[in-house]
Scaffold this motif. Structure first.
Motif, PDB file in Angstrom:
ATOM      1  N   TYR A  35      -1.196  26.251 -83.569  1.00 10.89           N
ATOM      2  CA  TYR A  35      -0.321  27.297 -83.036  1.00 10.89           C
ATOM      3  C   TYR A  35       1.141  26.847 -83.095  1.00 10.89           C
ATOM      4  CZ  TYR A  35      -3.947  30.360 -81.078  1.00 10.89           C
ATOM      5  OH  TYR A  35      -4.970  31.228 -80.922  1.00 10.89           O
ATOM      6  N   LYS A  36       1.370  25.630 -82.639  1.00  3.88           N
ATOM      7  CA  LYS A  36       2.740  25.137 -82.541  1.00  3.88           C
ATOM      8  C   LYS A  36       3.388  25.017 -83.909  1.00  3.88           C
ATOM      9  CE  LYS A  36       5.372  21.156 -80.825  1.00  3.88           C
ATOM     10  NZ  LYS A  36       5.286  19.830 -80.160  1.00  3.88           N
ATOM     11  N   GLU A  37       2.682  24.427 -84.882  1.00  7.17           N
ATOM     12  CA  GLU A  37       3.262  24.208 -86.199  1.00  7.17           C
ATOM     13  C   GLU A  37       3.371  25.513 -86.994  1.00  7.17           C
ATOM     14  OE1 GLU A  37       4.528  21.384 -87.242  1.00  7.17           O
ATOM     15  OE2 GLU A  37       4.029  20.450 -85.323  1.00  7.17           O
ATOM     16  N   ALA A  38       2.354  26.369 -86.884  1.00  9.22           N
ATOM     17  CA  ALA A  38       2.357  27.596 -87.676  1.00  9.22           C
ATOM     18  C   ALA A  38       3.449  28.552 -87.239  1.00  9.22           C
ATOM     19  CB  ALA A  38       0.988  28.273 -87.587  1.00  9.22           C
ATOM     20  N   ARG A  39       3.801  28.557 -85.968  1.00 12.86           N
ATOM     21  CA  ARG A  39       4.847  29.468 -85.503  1.00 12.86           C
ATOM     22  C   ARG A  39       6.210  29.106 -86.096  1.00 12.86           C
ATOM     23  NH1 ARG A  39       3.223  33.083 -82.304  1.00 12.86           N
ATOM     24  NH2 ARG A  39       1.444  32.839 -80.929  1.00 12.86           N
ATOM     25  N   GLN A  40       6.433  27.834 -86.323  1.00 17.10           N
ATOM     26  CA  GLN A  40       7.738  27.420 -86.829  1.00 17.10           C
ATOM     27  C   GLN A  40       7.969  27.855 -88.273  1.00 17.10           C
ATOM     28  OE1 GLN A  40       8.015  23.201 -86.231  1.00 17.10           O
ATOM     29  NE2 GLN A  40       7.826  23.344 -83.988  1.00 17.10           N
ATOM     30  N   CYS A  41       6.882  27.959 -89.054  1.00 20.34           N
ATOM     31  CA  CYS A  41       7.038  28.345 -90.453  1.00 20.34           C
ATOM     32  C   CYS A  41       6.350  29.666 -90.761  1.00 20.34           C
ATOM     33  CB  CYS A  41       6.495  27.243 -91.364  1.00 20.34           C
ATOM     34  SG  CYS A  41       4.768  26.828 -91.054  1.00 20.34           S
ATOM     35  N   HIS A  42       6.132  30.488 -89.737  1.00 22.10           N
ATOM     36  CA  HIS A  42       5.475  31.778 -89.962  1.00 22.10           C
ATOM     37  C   HIS A  42       6.335  32.637 -90.881  1.00 22.10           C
ATOM     38  CE1 HIS A  42       3.645  35.687 -89.110  1.00 22.10           C
ATOM     39  NE2 HIS A  42       2.601  35.012 -88.645  1.00 22.10           N
ATOM     40  N   PRO A  43       5.735  33.375 -91.836  1.00 25.92           N
ATOM     41  CA  PRO A  43       6.513  34.224 -92.752  1.00 25.92           C
ATOM     42  C   PRO A  43       7.411  35.227 -92.046  1.00 25.92           C
ATOM     43  CG  PRO A  43       4.261  33.996 -93.538  1.00 25.92           C
ATOM     44  CD  PRO A  43       4.299  33.343 -92.193  1.00 25.92           C
ATOM     45  N   ASP A  44       7.018  35.698 -90.883  1.00 23.16           N
ATOM     46  CA  ASP A  44       7.858  36.658 -90.157  1.00 23.16           C
ATOM     47  C   ASP A  44       9.183  36.038 -89.731  1.00 23.16           C
ATOM     48  OD1 ASP A  44       5.858  38.391 -90.514  1.00 23.16           O
ATOM     49  OD2 ASP A  44       5.311  38.630 -88.407  1.00 23.16           O
TER      50      ASP A  44
ATOM     51  N   ALA B 200      -3.010  32.976 -96.184  1.00 23.69           N
ATOM     52  CA  ALA B 200      -3.616  31.726 -95.727  1.00 23.69           C
ATOM     53  C   ALA B 200      -4.661  31.206 -96.697  1.00 23.69           C
ATOM     54  CB  ALA B 200      -4.230  31.924 -94.343  1.00 23.69           C
ATOM     55  N   LYS B 201      -5.367  32.117 -97.399  1.00 23.40           N
ATOM     56  CA  LYS B 201      -6.416  31.701 -98.314  1.00 23.40           C
ATOM     57  C   LYS B 201      -5.888  31.332 -99.690  1.00 23.40           C
ATOM     58  CE  LYS B 201     -10.360  33.642 -98.475  1.00 23.40           C
ATOM     59  NZ  LYS B 201     -11.453  34.607 -98.685  1.00 23.40           N
ATOM     60  N   ALA B 202      -4.665  31.780 -99.986  1.00 22.65           N
ATOM     61  CA  ALA B 202      -4.117  31.508-101.314  1.00 22.65           C
ATOM     62  C   ALA B 202      -3.932  30.001-101.515  1.00 22.65           C
ATOM     63  CB  ALA B 202      -2.789  32.243-101.487  1.00 22.65           C
ATOM     64  N   ALA B 203      -4.181  29.549-102.704  1.00 27.22           N
ATOM     65  CA  ALA B 203      -4.024  28.127-103.010  1.00 27.22           C
ATOM     66  C   ALA B 203      -2.554  27.786-103.144  1.00 27.22           C
ATOM     67  CB  ALA B 203      -4.761  27.787-104.307  1.00 27.22           C
ATOM     68  N   VAL B 204      -2.206  26.575-102.748  1.00 28.82           N
ATOM     69  CA  VAL B 204      -0.835  26.105-102.856  1.00 28.82           C
ATOM     70  C   VAL B 204      -0.640  25.575-104.277  1.00 28.82           C
ATOM     71  CG1 VAL B 204       0.871  24.514-101.944  1.00 28.82           C
ATOM     72  CG2 VAL B 204      -0.840  25.532-100.439  1.00 28.82           C
ATOM     73  N   GLY B 205       0.348  26.090-104.979  1.00 27.32           N
ATOM     74  CA  GLY B 205       0.598  25.636-106.341  1.00 27.32           C
ATOM     75  C   GLY B 205       1.596  26.522-107.027  1.00 27.32           C
ATOM     76  N   PRO B 206       1.761  26.350-108.321  1.00 29.29           N
ATOM     77  CA  PRO B 206       2.736  27.154-109.069  1.00 29.29           C
ATOM     78  C   PRO B 206       2.444  28.638-108.979  1.00 29.29           C
ATOM     79  CG  PRO B 206       1.992  25.271-110.367  1.00 29.29           C
ATOM     80  CD  PRO B 206       1.113  25.329-109.167  1.00 29.29           C
TER      81      PRO B 206
ATOM     82  N   LYS C 233      -0.437  25.786 -96.252  1.00 29.48           N
ATOM     83  CA  LYS C 233      -1.074  24.481 -96.115  1.00 29.48           C
ATOM     84  C   LYS C 233      -1.639  24.280 -94.708  1.00 29.48           C
ATOM     85  CE  LYS C 233       1.739  21.995 -99.537  1.00 29.48           C
ATOM     86  NZ  LYS C 233       2.702  20.882 -99.728  1.00 29.48           N
ATOM     87  N   LEU C 234      -0.869  24.695 -93.704  1.00 29.18           N
ATOM     88  CA  LEU C 234      -1.357  24.586 -92.327  1.00 29.18           C
ATOM     89  C   LEU C 234      -2.602  25.421 -92.122  1.00 29.18           C
ATOM     90  CD1 LEU C 234       2.052  24.777 -90.410  1.00 29.18           C
ATOM     91  CD2 LEU C 234       0.534  22.794 -90.504  1.00 29.18           C
TER      92      LEU C 234
ATOM     93  N   GLU D 121      -4.775  13.699 -94.436  1.00 25.13           N
ATOM     94  CA  GLU D 121      -3.719  14.640 -94.816  1.00 25.13           C
ATOM     95  C   GLU D 121      -3.707  15.865 -93.908  1.00 25.13           C
ATOM     96  OE1 GLU D 121      -2.431  17.530 -98.556  1.00 25.13           O
ATOM     97  OE2 GLU D 121      -3.881  15.907 -98.866  1.00 25.13           O
ATOM     98  N   PHE D 122      -4.866  16.464 -93.669  1.00 25.31           N
ATOM     99  CA  PHE D 122      -4.925  17.661 -92.837  1.00 25.31           C
ATOM    100  C   PHE D 122      -4.533  17.349 -91.392  1.00 25.31           C
ATOM    101  CE2 PHE D 122      -8.217  20.043 -95.654  1.00 25.31           C
ATOM    102  CZ  PHE D 122      -7.210  20.274 -96.583  1.00 25.31           C
TER     103      PHE D 122
END
Length: 654
Positions: free
Chosen positions: A390-399, A619-625, A413-414, A369-370
């Protein structure tokens, strides 16, 4: 005989100098080119004099060409001129000449390969002797002075076969031989061989290790420590010696006054008025001793600086660099430094916590999965994983996706995937047991990744390298992870600090070498192939691409300013003079610009660190509700945070 008035003597001297200016001062070089290369004019450095009007600036193949220089001033003719073949631009003809008035002219030339420093050859060129045939050490050209006088005629012959110039390149280190290939040496004890260090500089390996100086019985280590101390305190020239001396004297005087005041106050608190007298006497003796000792050390520093001034002048003239730790001027050979860096390997090698060097990737893993999130194979190397992140994180960066909860969740998740796969131990557990083998919250993030995502410096890395601030943070984080920063064990903490400082210096050297090599390769088309139009087009495309990065405009402006200022200083030093007003003005501009960038870095550091913490928490926050319920404004940066980070990015890059 009556004495002449002073005005008459002055007029006579001026008339003499005027007459000398009118006397002919020319150098005529007849070049017989026996080779098949047509040489075209490529550059010049004329210290005095100029080309004679109408002189032909080309050397044709298998023909006789005439080059002529003249001077109407008192200094005569002196300079260097070089030509390059018109087709492949890899065969050179260079010559240096000097024809000062009232002195013997000098001359030397080179065909095929150019000298390493043509300008320096001007000061060491041999004197001409009329009628004496001289052959170059390379046997590619020869010359004879046919006439020496106000008009000096030199006849040069270029040989038929000329070598072609090939830019120096680093040779990759040979792969280490396996133990199976050397059975005969396995049983014989072999002394441990120290790593080979380039003889051009020892910047990466200076200093003794903490274990060496920790043993008081080791006289050699103690002697090395004393020598290292004297080298590190050695001033490079008289000016540096004066600064160090006055600083030492001033510090000793302040320390002496402090000792006097402290002794007096302590005496009053313990014995009252009598204690004041005793403390005053003790303080006077101690303070005087401190002041006298400091003054003596300061005077010694000034004397050392004055004594080292001739070596400093020679070092600057020979384009060497001062190494403050070695206490000497060292030669910088980029090719040797590049080979040294290649031999030492990546900065991450040996750092098992982040490089993945302690883990052998395999295609057989419990789950993928990772790896699928980063779009890499399970057998990918640590460098490939980092590049993919680097490549994947830039596309979905919060900024870039403010208010987009889906992009924010993917970014987290990344981050989780990269934290696991970038660590050797956690990746090994994940490959063996999957997510079940990863302890929640027990993974670490590479600080350089945060700075790259925050400042957008990953695209700028070939130009500015890894930011020094990121390297410092990384070293501190690694020391924290090892649990070595223990206040109850100061010796171990100091040893770890020394090791971290050495590692940081090695990484900084690697950064500088990588940037220099990239710049050299980027300029190859212009320097070696003379493709000016292609070089300008490539530069414009590169600048346009860099400007599209996050804070790319600020980083690009900072990069351009620094390159321009450094080039102005170098050109003023080489062509005008080391102590010229132009050089001093350029140096002041460079210093003020550097100070301004440092001030911007300090002013915006707090806001930038808050942004780092925000990204780190996301980045450390868990993915979920629970994550989806968080307001999007928490992940989206504020406008003032963008401005602060932009200023910090430019300051850190500078």
């Amino acid at each position: 005989h009556f004495p002449l008035p002073r005005s008459h003597l002055l007029s006579a001297a001026l008339s003499c100098f005027t007459a000398m200016d009118l006397i002919e001062n020319r150098i005529l070089v007849e070049v017989r080119n026996d080779s098949t290369h047509n040489f075209v004019f490529d550059g010049e450095f004329l210290r005095s004099g100029e080309w004679k009007a109408g002189s032909h600036k080309a050397i044709e193949a298998q023909a006789l060409s005439v080059l002529e220089f003249e001077s109407s001033n008192f200094k005569g003719v002196a300079g260097a001129v070089w030509f390059v073949d018109s087709e492949d631009h890899d065969v050179y003809f260079s010559m240096v000449f000097a024809h000062p008035r009232l002195q013997t002219p000098s001359f030397t030339c080179f065909a095929g390969l150019p000298p390493q420093d043509l300008k320096a050859e001007l000061d060491v060129a041999p004197n001409l002797v009329q009628g004496e045939q001289v052959t170059a050490p390379s046997n590619t050209c020869s010359w004879v002075a046919a006439v020496i006088g106000n008009l000096t005629v030199i006849k040069v012959t270029i040989c038929v076969d000329l070598p072609r110039y090939s830019p120096p390149k680093a040779v990759p280190p040979a792969p280490a031989a396996s133990s199976a290939e050397e059975p005969s040496t396995a049983s014989a004890p072999v002394a441990e061989e120290k790593p080979k260090v380039s003889d051009c500089t020892a910047l990466a390996t200076t200093g003794t290790t903490s274990t060496d100086v920790a043993n008081p019985e080791d006289e050699e280590a103690a002697k090395e420590a004393v020598n290292q101390f004297f080298n590190q305190t050695r001033p490079k020239d008289a000016l540096d010696g004066f600064f160090r001396g006055f600083k030492t004297v001033g510090g000793s005087v302040v320390a002496g006054v402090g000792s006097l005041v402290a002794s007096t106050v302590s005496g009053y608190q313990s014995e009252g008025g009598l204690g004041v007298v005793k403390g005053l006497g003790t303080g006077l003796v101690g303070g005087a001793a401190i002041a006298v000792t400091g003054t003596a050390c300061g005077v010694a520093q000034i004397g050392r600086g004055i004594a080292n001034t001739p070596e400093a002048l020679r070092g600057r003239r020979e384009q060497r660099v001062w190494d403050s730790e070695l206490g000497q001027w060292v030669d910088i050979d980029l090719v040797k430094l590049e080979e040294q860096v290649m031999e030492e390997g990546s900065d991450d090698e040996g750092e098992g916590n982040s490089s993945g060097s302690g883990h052998s990737p395999s295609d057989q893993v419990a789950e993928t999965e990772f790896y699928d999130l980063l779009k890499v194979k399970p057998s990918a190397s640590a460098a490939e994983i980092k590049k993919a992140y680097y490549k994947e994180a830039r596309q979905c960066h919060p900024d870039k996706n403010p208010g987009d909860a889906e992009a924010n969740a993917k970014f987290q998740k990344l981050a989780d995937a990269y934290q696991v796969l970038s660590d050797a131990e956690s990746r090994k557990k994940y490959d063996r047991d999957g997510k079940a083998g990863i302890q929640e919250g027990n993974v670490k993030m590479d600080p350089s990744v945060f700075f790259s995502l925050l400042f957008g410096s990953e695209r700028f890395e070939p130009w500015i390298g890894e930011l020094h601030l990121a390297m410092q943070t990384d070293q501190f984080a690694k020391a924290m992870e090892k649990g070595c920063l223990d206040e109850q064990n100061p010796e171990e903490t100091m040893a770890v600090g020394d090791d971290a400082a050495r590692s940081l210096k090695r990484r900084q050297l690697h950064r500088e070498v990588h940037c220099a090599v990239h710049l050299r390769e980027f300029m190859n088309d212009f320097v070696y192939r003379r493709e000016l139009a292609g070089f300008e087009q490539k530069s414009r495309l590169e600048a346009a691409d860099l400007a599209t990065c996050q804070f790319g405009t600020e980083l690009l402006a900072c990069l351009g300013e620094m390159y321009q200022l450094r080039s102005e200083i170098y050109l003023a030093d080489e062509l005008i003079g080391r102590f010229s007003l132009t050089k001093q003005v350029a140096s002041i501009k460079h210093s003020s610009q550097t100070m301004r960038h440092k001030m911007n870095l300090v002013q915006n550091a707090a806001s930038s660190l808050l942004r780092v913490k925000r990204v780190h928490d996301a980045a450390k926050a868990a993915v979920g509700p629970a994550v989806e319920a968080q307001p999007s404004a928490e992940a989206a940066p504020a406008a003032e945070g963008d401005a602060a980070a932009a200023g910090a990015a430019a300051g850190a890059a500078a």
